[in-house]
Design a protein around this motif. Structure first.
Motif, PDB file in Angstrom:
ATOM      1  N   ARG A  39       0.959  -1.271  -0.084  1.00 43.72           N
ATOM      2  CA  ARG A  39       0.008   0.047   0.032  1.00 43.72           C
ATOM      3  C   ARG A  39       1.030   1.251  -0.083  1.00 43.72           C
ATOM      4  O   ARG A  39       1.860   1.196   0.681  1.00 43.72           O
ATOM      5  CB  ARG A  39      -0.771  -0.230   1.268  1.00 43.72           C
ATOM      6  CG  ARG A  39      -1.764   1.228   1.770  1.00 43.72           C
ATOM      7  CD  ARG A  39      -2.463   0.925   2.670  1.00 43.72           C
ATOM      8  NE  ARG A  39      -3.157   2.340   2.958  1.00 43.72           N
ATOM      9  CZ  ARG A  39      -4.196   2.418   3.665  1.00 43.72           C
ATOM     10  NH1 ARG A  39      -5.230   1.356   3.807  1.00 43.72           N
ATOM     11  NH2 ARG A  39      -4.666   3.536   3.944  1.00 43.72           N
ATOM     12  N   GLY A  40       0.585   2.303  -1.060  1.00 45.65           N
ATOM     13  CA  GLY A  40       1.261   3.364  -1.056  1.00 45.65           C
ATOM     14  C   GLY A  40       0.599   4.479  -0.305  1.00 45.65           C
ATOM     15  O   GLY A  40      -0.466   4.231   0.372  1.00 45.65           O
ATOM     16  N   ARG A  41       1.081   5.499  -0.385  1.00 45.00           N
ATOM     17  CA  ARG A  41       0.204   6.799   0.283  1.00 45.00           C
ATOM     18  C   ARG A  41      -0.782   7.211  -0.636  1.00 45.00           C
ATOM     19  O   ARG A  41      -1.744   7.895  -0.030  1.00 45.00           O
ATOM     20  CB  ARG A  41       1.151   7.867   0.461  1.00 45.00           C
ATOM     21  CG  ARG A  41       2.387   7.739   1.499  1.00 45.00           C
ATOM     22  CD  ARG A  41       3.109   8.983   1.766  1.00 45.00           C
ATOM     23  NE  ARG A  41       3.512   9.622   0.367  1.00 45.00           N
ATOM     24  CZ  ARG A  41       4.729   9.529   0.191  1.00 45.00           C
ATOM     25  NH1 ARG A  41       5.556   8.569   0.352  1.00 45.00           N
ATOM     26  NH2 ARG A  41       5.056  10.276  -1.191  1.00 45.00           N
ATOM     27  N   SER A  42      -1.233   6.658  -1.956  1.00 43.22           N
ATOM     28  CA  SER A  42      -2.118   6.927  -2.664  1.00 43.22           C
ATOM     29  C   SER A  42      -2.908   6.104  -3.525  1.00 43.22           C
ATOM     30  O   SER A  42      -4.164   6.261  -3.650  1.00 43.22           O
ATOM     31  CB  SER A  42      -1.533   8.134  -3.867  1.00 43.22           C
ATOM     32  OG  SER A  42      -0.753   7.366  -4.524  1.00 43.22           O
ATOM     33  N   ARG A  44      -3.498   1.407  -3.492  1.00 46.84           N
ATOM     34  CA  ARG A  44      -3.122   0.004  -3.158  1.00 46.84           C
ATOM     35  C   ARG A  44      -3.858  -0.738  -4.175  1.00 46.84           C
ATOM     36  O   ARG A  44      -4.898  -0.551  -4.780  1.00 46.84           O
ATOM     37  CB  ARG A  44      -3.611  -0.206  -2.006  1.00 46.84           C
ATOM     38  CG  ARG A  44      -5.155  -0.074  -1.728  1.00 46.84           C
ATOM     39  CD  ARG A  44      -6.064  -0.748  -0.481  1.00 46.84           C
ATOM     40  NE  ARG A  44      -7.081  -0.387  -0.273  1.00 46.84           N
ATOM     41  CZ  ARG A  44      -7.572   0.773   0.590  1.00 46.84           C
ATOM     42  NH1 ARG A  44      -6.731   1.397   1.325  1.00 46.84           N
ATOM     43  NH2 ARG A  44      -8.810   0.771   0.610  1.00 46.84           N
ATOM     44  N   LEU A 305       1.738  13.697  -4.288  1.00 41.58           N
ATOM     45  CA  LEU A 305       1.463  12.708  -3.317  1.00 41.58           C
ATOM     46  C   LEU A 305       2.734  11.754  -3.224  1.00 41.58           C
ATOM     47  O   LEU A 305       3.678  11.478  -2.276  1.00 41.58           O
ATOM     48  CB  LEU A 305       0.338  11.971  -3.099  1.00 41.58           C
ATOM     49  CG  LEU A 305      -1.065  12.785  -2.970  1.00 41.58           C
ATOM     50  CD1 LEU A 305      -2.358  12.215  -2.926  1.00 41.58           C
ATOM     51  CD2 LEU A 305      -0.919  13.517  -1.813  1.00 41.58           C
ATOM     52  N   GLU A 306       3.041  11.128  -4.474  1.00 41.59           N
ATOM     53  CA  GLU A 306       4.165  10.160  -4.509  1.00 41.59           C
ATOM     54  C   GLU A 306       4.276   9.694  -5.968  1.00 41.59           C
ATOM     55  O   GLU A 306       3.458   9.979  -6.827  1.00 41.59           O
ATOM     56  CB  GLU A 306       3.961   9.068  -3.728  1.00 41.59           C
ATOM     57  CG  GLU A 306       2.678   8.179  -4.032  1.00 41.59           C
ATOM     58  CD  GLU A 306       2.618   6.864  -3.321  1.00 41.59           C
ATOM     59  OE1 GLU A 306       3.597   6.490  -3.013  1.00 41.59           O
ATOM     60  OE2 GLU A 306       1.403   6.346  -3.108  1.00 41.59           O
ATOM     61  N   PHE A 308       4.202   6.307  -7.180  1.00 40.06           N
ATOM     62  CA  PHE A 308       3.879   5.011  -6.802  1.00 40.06           C
ATOM     63  C   PHE A 308       4.527   4.014  -7.698  1.00 40.06           C
ATOM     64  O   PHE A 308       4.066   3.997  -9.045  1.00 40.06           O
ATOM     65  CB  PHE A 308       2.131   5.019  -6.730  1.00 40.06           C
ATOM     66  CG  PHE A 308       1.750   3.715  -6.298  1.00 40.06           C
ATOM     67  CD1 PHE A 308       1.692   3.159  -5.170  1.00 40.06           C
ATOM     68  CD2 PHE A 308       1.076   2.580  -7.151  1.00 40.06           C
ATOM     69  CE1 PHE A 308       1.105   2.105  -4.737  1.00 40.06           C
ATOM     70  CE2 PHE A 308       0.662   1.367  -6.872  1.00 40.06           C
ATOM     71  CZ  PHE A 308       0.642   1.207  -5.665  1.00 40.06           C
ATOM     72  N   ASN A 349      -7.138   8.170   2.958  1.00 42.18           N
ATOM     73  CA  ASN A 349      -6.771   8.203   4.483  1.00 42.18           C
ATOM     74  C   ASN A 349      -5.245   7.572   4.778  1.00 42.18           C
ATOM     75  O   ASN A 349      -5.436   6.668   5.433  1.00 42.18           O
ATOM     76  CB  ASN A 349      -7.816   8.007   5.330  1.00 42.18           C
ATOM     77  CG  ASN A 349      -9.009   8.705   5.289  1.00 42.18           C
ATOM     78  OD1 ASN A 349      -9.200   9.794   5.375  1.00 42.18           O
ATOM     79  ND2 ASN A 349     -10.217   8.038   5.035  1.00 42.18           N
ATOM     80  N   PRO A 350      -4.479   7.895   3.960  1.00 42.86           N
ATOM     81  CA  PRO A 350      -2.985   7.412   3.955  1.00 42.86           C
ATOM     82  C   PRO A 350      -2.377   7.342   5.440  1.00 42.86           C
ATOM     83  O   PRO A 350      -2.694   8.164   6.406  1.00 42.86           O
ATOM     84  CB  PRO A 350      -2.051   7.860   3.195  1.00 42.86           C
ATOM     85  CG  PRO A 350      -2.865   9.183   2.994  1.00 42.86           C
ATOM     86  CD  PRO A 350      -4.132   9.089   3.151  1.00 42.86           C
TER      87      PRO A 350
END
Length: 350
Positions: A39-42, A44, A305-306, A308, A349-350
């Motif tokens: 799971r990433g911050r943004s 999954r 955000l990232e 991914f 909701n990371p």
């Protein structure tokens, strides 16, 4: 104090052992895209499934039908169009005879799909009742992105020909070709302004077409952007998002003031960009092995955000605005040739 010191020493040794074990695992077991199953911050990963056709061959654009039930995936390498039922993540049909298919657009009139077939420089008309190519329209060199406009027209960027073909979707005929002094990137229709935007990627410019007259009514320079090929728009918030391949930058363009208002770094190899307006998300497929993910907090504030991690050579993706799922086809998995669709779910909701 000696007992306390001894306890601290034991805790320190345990911590060191855990860190060393973690490092050993990272070195021995890590691989590009290893976080896919996590799971990433943004995003999954929630599913994968195989796609028909030979493994190890490139995919290109994807699009949904009006109902959101079917996803159309262009398999460029073998010249196939996969029709995917996203309710069950199953390939319902595969359409043959679309060589070098790049762009794909759902056309409401007559239940059909247009395909941009680079392999033979044609626009394919796919009949969705029979799932066959019912007609081929000869067009200019390297047809790529396609945008449908509710003027009963479709706009096809012929990238290498520096041209935009305009199709009457009632008769499936090319009615006009607009010429430019730049290669043409992705086109998009803006339902608020009722205009079609076309990336002029050699000039870092956006051309504006009036679909009522099919004339170019404006050109706007995109400052801070080099090679604006991919484009997505959020019509309600009056924003366009451009993947600038020359300087690995996502440029946010204000459609009302016609100027660039933000620039954010992307991973290498950026191609297709898509938005999820409901979440204020922007996703960019990057062939270096990432989906660059951005958040629009409001129309004037944006943040990355990232990057991914995904499999390398993923050039395209699609976003289902109803479920907020992201679909990305891959031509390799763990370094081996593949033909597979990855499905991701947005993490809010990371």
């Amino acid at each position: 104090m000696r007992d306390e010191s001894r306890a601290r020493l034991v805790r320190s040794r345990v911590l060191v052992a855990v860190v060393i074990a973690s490092l050993v695992f990272t070195v021995a077991g890590a691989r590009p895209g290893a976080e896919l199953a996590g799971r990433g911050r943004s995003l999954r990963q929630v599913a994968t499934f195989d796609l028909p056709g030979p493994p190890g061959q490139r995919f290109d654009y994807l699009t949904f039908d009006d109902s959101g039930q079917y996803l159309f995936s262009a398999h460029l390498g073998p010249g196939l169009l996969h029709v995917i039922d996203v309710r069950v993540n199953v390939v319902a049909r595969t359409v043959l005879g679309v060589p070098g298919v790049e762009g794909v657009a759902y056309i409401p009139e007559g239940r059909k799909v247009y395909t941009a077939n680079w392999g033979e420089n044609t626009i394919g008309v796919v009949d969705l009742d029979r799932f066959v190519v019912s007609k081929r329209l000869p067009t200019e060199t390297k047809p790529d992105g396609i945008a449908y406009a509710p003027f009963r027209k479709a706009y096809v960027s012929n990238e290498r020909a520096r041209a935009e073909s305009i199709i009457d979707t009632r008769t499936d005929t090319i009615v006009k070709v607009l010429r430019f002094d730049s290669e043409t990137g992705v086109p998009q229709y803006d339902p608020v302004a009722r205009k079609v935007y076309v990336n002029l990627q050699d000039q870092n410019t956006i051309a504006v077409i009036d679909p009522g007259s099919d004339t170019v009514v404006a050109r706007h320079r995109v400052d801070g952007c080099q090679g604006n090929h991919g484009m997505a728009i959020d019509p309600e918030r009056r924003r366009a998002f451009l993947s600038c391949e020359g300087n690995d930058t996502l440029t946010v363009f204000d459609l009302d003031t016609s100027r660039a208002i933000a620039h954010l770094p992307m991973a290498k190899g950026a191609d297709v960009v898509m938005t999820d307006p409901g979440l204020g998300r922007i996703y960019v497929a990057c062939s270096s092995g990432a989906i660059s993910v951005f958040q629009m907090d409001d129309p004037t504030h944006f943040r990355k955000l990232e990057d991914f991690p995904v499999e390398p050579k993923i050039h395209s993706l699609a976003v289902d605005p109803r479920t907020h799922r992201v679909y990305a086809p891959a031509e390799q998995v763990e370094g081996r040739p593949a033909s597979k669709m990855f499905v991701f779910e947005a993490v809010t909701n990371p």
